[in-house]
Scaffold this motif. Structure first.
Motif, PDB file in Angstrom:
ATOM      1  N   GLY A 168       0.822  -1.202   0.000  1.00  0.00           N
ATOM      2  CA  GLY A 168       0.000   0.000   0.000  1.00  0.00           C
ATOM      3  C   GLY A 168       0.850   1.243   0.000  1.00  0.00           C
ATOM      4  N   SER A 169       0.302   2.294  -0.639  1.00  0.00           N
ATOM      5  CA  SER A 169       0.974   3.587  -0.625  1.00  0.00           C
ATOM      6  C   SER A 169      -0.085   4.617  -0.260  1.00  0.00           C
ATOM      7  N   LYS A 170       0.185   5.424   0.780  1.00  0.00           N
ATOM      8  CA  LYS A 170      -0.822   6.383   1.254  1.00  0.00           C
ATOM      9  C   LYS A 170      -0.154   7.714   1.515  1.00  0.00           C
ATOM     10  N   PHE A 171      -0.904   8.784   1.321  1.00  0.00           N
ATOM     11  CA  PHE A 171      -0.411  10.061   1.811  1.00  0.00           C
ATOM     12  C   PHE A 171      -0.579  10.044   3.327  1.00  0.00           C
ATOM     13  N   THR A 172       0.451  10.509   4.012  1.00  0.00           N
ATOM     14  CA  THR A 172       0.444  10.370   5.462  1.00  0.00           C
ATOM     15  C   THR A 172      -0.761  11.059   6.085  1.00  0.00           C
ATOM     16  N   LYS A 173      -1.162  12.189   5.522  1.00  0.00           N
ATOM     17  CA  LYS A 173      -2.274  12.921   6.115  1.00  0.00           C
ATOM     18  C   LYS A 173      -3.596  12.166   5.972  1.00  0.00           C
ATOM     19  N   ASP A 174      -3.633  11.196   5.047  1.00  0.00           N
ATOM     20  CA  ASP A 174      -4.882  10.454   4.863  1.00  0.00           C
ATOM     21  C   ASP A 174      -4.939   9.155   5.657  1.00  0.00           C
ATOM     22  N   THR A 175      -3.927   8.902   6.471  1.00  0.00           N
ATOM     23  CA  THR A 175      -3.942   7.611   7.161  1.00  0.00           C
ATOM     24  C   THR A 175      -3.648   7.809   8.641  1.00  0.00           C
ATOM     25  N   ASN A 176      -3.673   6.740   9.416  1.00  0.00           N
ATOM     26  CA  ASN A 176      -3.348   6.837  10.843  1.00  0.00           C
ATOM     27  C   ASN A 176      -2.645   5.571  11.304  1.00  0.00           C
ATOM     28  N   ALA A 177      -2.187   5.617  12.534  1.00  0.00           N
ATOM     29  CA  ALA A 177      -1.358   4.518  13.052  1.00  0.00           C
ATOM     30  C   ALA A 177      -2.068   3.173  12.966  1.00  0.00           C
ATOM     31  N   GLU A 178      -3.378   3.177  13.298  1.00  0.00           N
ATOM     32  CA  GLU A 178      -4.099   1.895  13.292  1.00  0.00           C
ATOM     33  C   GLU A 178      -4.122   1.293  11.895  1.00  0.00           C
ATOM     34  N   GLU A 179      -4.420   2.170  10.918  1.00  0.00           N
ATOM     35  CA  GLU A 179      -4.514   1.656   9.560  1.00  0.00           C
ATOM     36  C   GLU A 179      -3.149   1.144   9.088  1.00  0.00           C
ATOM     37  N   MET A 180      -2.116   1.925   9.395  1.00  0.00           N
ATOM     38  CA  MET A 180      -0.781   1.517   8.961  1.00  0.00           C
ATOM     39  C   MET A 180      -0.376   0.198   9.588  1.00  0.00           C
ATOM     40  N   SER A 181      -0.659   0.064  10.906  1.00  0.00           N
ATOM     41  CA  SER A 181      -0.197  -1.176  11.533  1.00  0.00           C
ATOM     42  C   SER A 181      -0.980  -2.370  11.033  1.00  0.00           C
ATOM     43  N   SER A 182      -2.254  -2.183  10.692  1.00  0.00           N
ATOM     44  CA  SER A 182      -2.926  -3.369  10.157  1.00  0.00           C
ATOM     45  C   SER A 182      -2.449  -3.685   8.734  1.00  0.00           C
ATOM     46  N   MET A 183      -2.006  -2.651   7.998  1.00  0.00           N
ATOM     47  CA  MET A 183      -1.396  -2.938   6.696  1.00  0.00           C
ATOM     48  C   MET A 183      -0.087  -3.704   6.870  1.00  0.00           C
ATOM     49  N   LEU A 184       0.656  -3.270   7.887  1.00  0.00           N
ATOM     50  CA  LEU A 184       1.952  -3.876   8.162  1.00  0.00           C
ATOM     51  C   LEU A 184       1.849  -5.350   8.468  1.00  0.00           C
ATOM     52  N   VAL A 185       0.950  -5.652   9.397  1.00  0.00           N
ATOM     53  CA  VAL A 185       0.868  -7.006   9.930  1.00  0.00           C
ATOM     54  C   VAL A 185      -0.072  -7.858   9.102  1.00  0.00           C
ATOM     55  N   GLY A 186      -1.006  -7.217   8.435  1.00  0.00           N
ATOM     56  CA  GLY A 186      -1.966  -7.967   7.644  1.00  0.00           C
ATOM     57  C   GLY A 186      -3.273  -8.176   8.380  1.00  0.00           C
ATOM     58  N   HIS A 187      -3.316  -7.794   9.661  1.00  0.00           N
ATOM     59  CA  HIS A 187      -4.561  -7.846  10.416  1.00  0.00           C
ATOM     60  C   HIS A 187      -4.486  -6.754  11.481  1.00  0.00           C
ATOM     61  N   PRO A 188      -5.610  -6.348  12.048  1.00  0.00           N
ATOM     62  CA  PRO A 188      -5.561  -5.263  13.025  1.00  0.00           C
ATOM     63  C   PRO A 188      -4.770  -5.662  14.264  1.00  0.00           C
ATOM     64  N   VAL A 189      -4.031  -4.711  14.829  1.00  0.00           N
ATOM     65  CA  VAL A 189      -3.298  -5.005  16.063  1.00  0.00           C
ATOM     66  C   VAL A 189      -3.666  -3.998  17.146  1.00  0.00           C
ATOM     67  N   ASN A 190      -3.534  -4.454  18.370  1.00  0.00           N
ATOM     68  CA  ASN A 190      -3.795  -3.608  19.512  1.00  0.00           C
ATOM     69  C   ASN A 190      -2.482  -2.962  19.952  1.00  0.00           C
ATOM     70  N   LEU A 191      -2.420  -1.642  19.922  1.00  0.00           N
ATOM     71  CA  LEU A 191      -1.162  -0.963  20.197  1.00  0.00           C
ATOM     72  C   LEU A 191      -1.007  -0.552  21.661  1.00  0.00           C
ATOM     73  N   GLU A 192      -1.865  -1.093  22.516  1.00  0.00           N
ATOM     74  CA  GLU A 192      -1.750  -0.770  23.941  1.00  0.00           C
ATOM     75  C   GLU A 192      -0.739  -1.700  24.594  1.00  0.00           C
ATOM     76  N   ILE A 193       0.080  -1.125  25.478  1.00  0.00           N
ATOM     77  CA  ILE A 193       0.947  -1.981  26.274  1.00  0.00           C
ATOM     78  C   ILE A 193       0.314  -2.115  27.656  1.00  0.00           C
ATOM     79  N   ASP A 194       0.170  -3.354  28.062  1.00  0.00           N
ATOM     80  CA  ASP A 194      -0.433  -3.646  29.353  1.00  0.00           C
ATOM     81  C   ASP A 194       0.465  -3.088  30.463  1.00  0.00           C
ATOM     82  N   HIS A 195      -0.169  -2.611  31.537  1.00  0.00           N
ATOM     83  CA  HIS A 195       0.667  -2.164  32.657  1.00  0.00           C
ATOM     84  C   HIS A 195       0.027  -2.581  33.979  1.00  0.00           C
ATOM     85  N   PRO A 196       0.271  -3.830  34.382  1.00  0.00           N
ATOM     86  CA  PRO A 196      -0.314  -4.282  35.647  1.00  0.00           C
ATOM     87  C   PRO A 196       0.336  -3.560  36.834  1.00  0.00           C
ATOM     88  N   VAL A 197      -0.435  -3.405  37.899  1.00  0.00           N
ATOM     89  CA  VAL A 197       0.110  -2.773  39.106  1.00  0.00           C
ATOM     90  C   VAL A 197       1.008  -3.791  39.808  1.00  0.00           C
TER      91      VAL A 197
END
Lengths: 388, 512
Positions: free
Chosen positions: B221-250
């Motif tokens: 895929g090729s996108k203008f940066t202003k037309d895309t976002n991190a979620e879209e890019m990472s699902s393009m990267l991996v081929g499926h949607p990914v959760n970008l949260e890092i868990d932080h247990p107490v």
């Protein structure tokens, strides 16, 4: 702007080949070497290459005696090759095999000369076996100790130890020479055969060959299955990894070289007690160096060295025969073996890489499917045209 | 600004290394006056694709067009003649020469070599694009960011119109990164084509005009940066949607596990690498260590692991029952024999943590092969462990017998981390655990580290991505020049402040 053509060829890495593909490449290399050898033989000497090759073959297999002599040579070559292998697997470049063999040989000869009439033969054999082993081990331990403690250069050190060993042997030859002034020791204990390895099954070489065969199996097991073998591979691959897992690198270096030297010492013992029954400064005959090649060609696998040492000795003896049978200069046999070795070593390159030639018809490539713009397509066609 | 037609077109590029396919049928357009980000996971072929443009590799098939004309780039020299310059991850500079000498190296000028002329031209370039560089400074005196500047000027000096940078920010502080980005924007405004290879989403968003995503050697895929976002890019990267949260247990019931006091370390050359460093590592907590690389992180971890001779100070290990052990002066084996279960994931994975030429099974037993009295190796348990690690951590390998050096970076790291946590450690030291790893593998490593934390392991996480450090760590120790610049609570740390503390002791006021 630039040259528009793809280069005539380029070199590309191969994937892992199956073992039979690897041997196919090696066999092709040997065949090519034989063809080149044949051409050179005809050009230089005018002899029929088929005759020459027949002589090479006869040189090794012509008579039972020739066959057994060759096998004996293979055994000694193999013994030295497995001897240096633990050190090389640890990336300790031991070029002192020569000196370690010499020292082993010298000690064996000393036992036979000094104890010849005092002890029973079997005891002399046992003693000289143990003492030559020890002597070889010490000879290799010295450079290993300096390497481990002060990181000296093992290649130079072991090389220098060869000269020391040669001079020591030279000294003792003068001391023990028979008769005085002959400059050589001659056959030791010729009448009593005291300290000579016994003849078994009417074959004086068989015991030698069996000993080496057993040693080869043992070294194979040591390197492949023992903890020591594992440790020396780790040290060879990365000293930092070795320290990371808490290995005492100095200890492993010294221990491995003790083993390596001991096996070289045994080779010296086999040469003196088993075949030559005397010692000369040239008794090692460059085996300490040839062994490096034998071991490397077999990728430091002891069982593979059975094949590579056979190959080297087979060619060496055959080549020796052609120079004597056809009255050729001894250098000619070196040329023949040299060419074969060159091809075998070069074949390793083709096992790892392949050469990709420029395709004649660029149009075969899926250019047409591509949605490239018109200018690019035009340039491409133009380039094709020029090429033809 | 951006050119109408692409300056460079790569069409149907395929490149294989043996059985490994680096690029297959990849296409790419580069425009002048545009910053293009090439985004891809490890082993997705970003660097290989660019190396073919820079003349390092030659494609197996496919075509490259520059200004619409087919170009054959068989060597870096050819690449220069097309105005292509690439700044590699590992700088290619001669240490004992000055910046100017390095820049002029290999160029054939008319007549005698005139360093003054070179220096003048360098200064001109510096003024034009906003670099800061002393041309007479020797390379060995330079920081990583200065070396990078030399590399960039070297390319510009040779008249590069297309500048390719391979993960340029991996070794920079946030401040240095900001400067670099300004320079790159200036270049774009001058009409140059800038390509950066990266796997950091925030950089793509901050800097680039357009982004091309590569997956498995192909452009997806090729996108203008202003037309895309991190979620879209990472699902393009991996081929499926990914959760970008890092868990932080107490952290549960944190207790001091290792107490480091007044630790001072000199390296082989006698340089002070750690200077009077004191801190505590708690069980069930993640202690993040931030700092510009080479500021004592390596020495710190290696001192704890028993690999680094120390000059002064103490490192005390406190067991669950309260008994204490001094770790200084002991080698890794002695530490292990004390019953201290300490795992260490070193920065240099193949040079220290693993043996590259050995297979996965043999690497699994690096730490445990001594077990048992037999003089022979027991390969059954390591083989089972290898099988487990490969299954659980999704290591991609043709077989357990594959030498680990043939695996990709992420898989190598999974093998190493898998082995280190398999021994149920009480202390886990990690150095740049996700360096060079793609999103998927990185998040898997974060998960593994969090899992260890929940089991009560005292974790030290030396990292370079400050966002991750802040999200993951309970406390962050900032090192500057071998000294503790400050220890911050993970929650209250912010990137700017850590950045300042990395470059200047204290960097303002430090907590604790």
């Amino acid at each position: 702007m630039n040259n528009k053509h793809t280069p005539l060829f380029h070199i590309r890495k191969r994937g892992m080949l199956k073992w039979y593909q690897v041997w196919k490449i090696r066999l092709i290399a040997i065949l090519l070497a034989l063809i080149v050898d044949a051409v050179i033989t005809t050009l230089v000497t005018g002899l029929n290459p088929i005759d020459v090759y027949a002589t090479i073959f006869k040189g090794s297999f012509g008579t039972p005696r020739k066959f057994w002599v060759m096998m004996q040579n293979v055994a000694i070559m193999l013994c030295v090759s497995i001897a240096i292998t633990p050190a090389y697997k640890m990336r300790f470049w031991n070029v002192g095999g020569e000196g370690q063999i010499l020292i082993g040989a010298l000690v064996s000869a000393a036992c036979m000369i000094l104890l010849g009439n005092k002890l029973p033969s079997w005891l002399i054999i046992v003693l000289s076996f143990m003492l030559s082993t020890l002597a070889g081990a010490i000879w290799a331990f010295i450079p290993a100790f300096f390497k481990a403690k002060w990181n000296t250069n093992e290649t130079l050190f072991t090389l220098m130890m060869n000269y020391v060993a040669t001079q020591l042997v030279a000294f003792f030859i003068i001391k023990w020479e028979v008769p005085k002034g002959a400059g050589k020791i001659g056959i030791i204990n010729q009448s009593t055969e005291s300290g000579w390895l016994p003849t078994i099954f009417d074959n004086k070489y068989l015991l030698n060959i069996l000993i080496v065969f057993v040693l080869t199996i043992l070294v194979h097991i040591y390197l492949r299955y023992s903890k020591h073998g594992y440790e020396l591979s780790v040290v060879g691959e990365s000293e930092r990894t070795a320290r990371y897992i808490g290995l005492n690198v100095e200890k492993v270096i010294m221990r491995t070289l003790l083993l390596s030297g001991a096996l070289c010492g045994i080779a010296g013992f086999l040469l003196v007690a088993g075949t030559n029954h005397t010692v000369t400064t040239t008794i090692a005959g460059g085996r300490g160096f040839t062994a490096v090649m034998v071991a490397w060609l077999a990728n430091f696998k002891p069982l593979g060295m059975i094949i590579t040492s056979f190959l080297i000795i087979f060619m060496d003896r055959g080549a020796g025969d052609i120079s004597s049978n056809f009255g050729l200069n001894a250098s000619f046999s070196d040329i023949i073996t040299g060419i074969i070795l060159f091809f075998i070593i070069a074949s390793e390159f083709f096992i790892r890489y392949e050469i990709v030639w420029r395709k004649k018809e660029n149009k075969e490539e899926p250019v047409q499917e591509a949605p490239i713009d018109e200018t690019a397509k035009a340039t491409l066609d133009e380039a094709d045209g020029k090429e033809e | 600004m951006r050119s109408e037609k692409p300056l460079v077109e790569m069409r149907h590029i395929t490149k294989t290394f043996g059985s490994i396919v680096a690029n297959s049928d990849a296409n790419l357009d580069i425009y002048s006056g545009e910053i293009l980000a090439i985004l891809g996971e490890n082993g997705s072929g970003k660097t290989t694709l660019m190396n073919m443009l820079a003349g390092i590799y030659f494609p197996d098939s496919g075509h490259i067009f520059i200004n619409g004309e087919e170009a054959v780039i068989a060597s870096p020299k050819d690449a220069f003649s097309y105005g292509i310059g690439m700044i590699h991850q590992h700088f290619k500079l001669v240490n004992v020469l000055s910046a100017a000498e390095n820049i002029a190296l290999g160029l054939k000028d008319e007549g005698r070599f005139n360093i003054k002329k070179t220096v003048e031209k360098i200064k001109e370039l510096c003024d034009r694009y906003g670099f800061e560089l002393d041309p007479y400074e020797k390379i060995y005196n330079m920081s990583v960011s200065q070396k990078q500047t030399v590399e960039i000027i070297k390319a510009l000096y040779r008249g590069a119109d297309i500048l390719i940078l391979d993960e340029p920010t991996a070794v920079l502080t946030p401040q240095e990164t900001g400067k670099l980005f300004n320079v790159l924007r200036n270049m774009k405004n001058e009409g140059k084509a800038v390509v950066i290879i990266t796997h950091k989403m925030n950089e793509v968003e901050e800097l680039s005009d357009r982004v091309v995503v590569l997956r498995k050697g192909k452009d997806v895929g090729s996108k203008f940066t202003k037309d895309t976002n991190a979620e879209e890019m990472s699902s393009m990267l991996v081929g499926h949607p990914v959760n970008l949260e890092i868990d932080h247990p107490v952290p549960e019931d944190p207790r001091p596990r290792i107490i480091v006091n007044h630790l001072t370390v000199r390296n082989m050359e006698g340089l002070l690498k750690l200077d009077n460093v004191s801190f505590t590592i708690n069980s069930g907590e993640i202690l993040g260590v931030a700092g510009i690389s080479g500021n004592g992180q390596k020495e710190l971890l290696e001192a704890i692991a028993g690999l680094q001779p120390t000059e002064e100070g103490s490192i005390r290990y406190i067991d669950d029952d309260g008994s204490e052990q001094e770790l200084i002066g002991k080698d890794p084996l002695e530490i292990q024999n004390l019953g201290v279960s300490l795992s260490f994931v070193p920065e240099d994975r193949l040079g220290m943590g693993l043996v590259g030429s050995m297979d996965i099974t043999n690497n699994m037993m690096l730490r445990s092969y001594r077990n048992g009295r037999s003089m022979f190796l027991d390969e059954t348990k390591p083989r089972d462990l290898a099988g487990n690690v490969v299954d659980e951590l999704e290591v991609k390998t043709p077989s357990l017998e594959t030498p680990v050096r043939n695996l990709s970076g992420g898989n190598v790291q999974k093998v190493l981390v898998g082995r280190e946590i398999s021994s149920a450690p009480t202390v886990l030291l990690t150095a740049y655990a996700v360096r060079g790893l793609d999103i998927n593998s990185s998040y898997m490593i974060y998960d593994l580290i969090n899992k260890q934390k929940k089991q009560g392991v005292a974790v030290v996480y030396v990292g370079e991505d400050l966002d991750v450090l802040i999200e993951l760590s309970d406390r962050i120790l900032v090192l500057c020049d071998g000294k503790v610049s400050g220890i911050l609570r993970g929650g209250e740390a912010d990137k700017r402040r850590i950045g300042l503390m990395m470059t200047k002791l204290g960097g303002g006021t430090a907590d604790e």
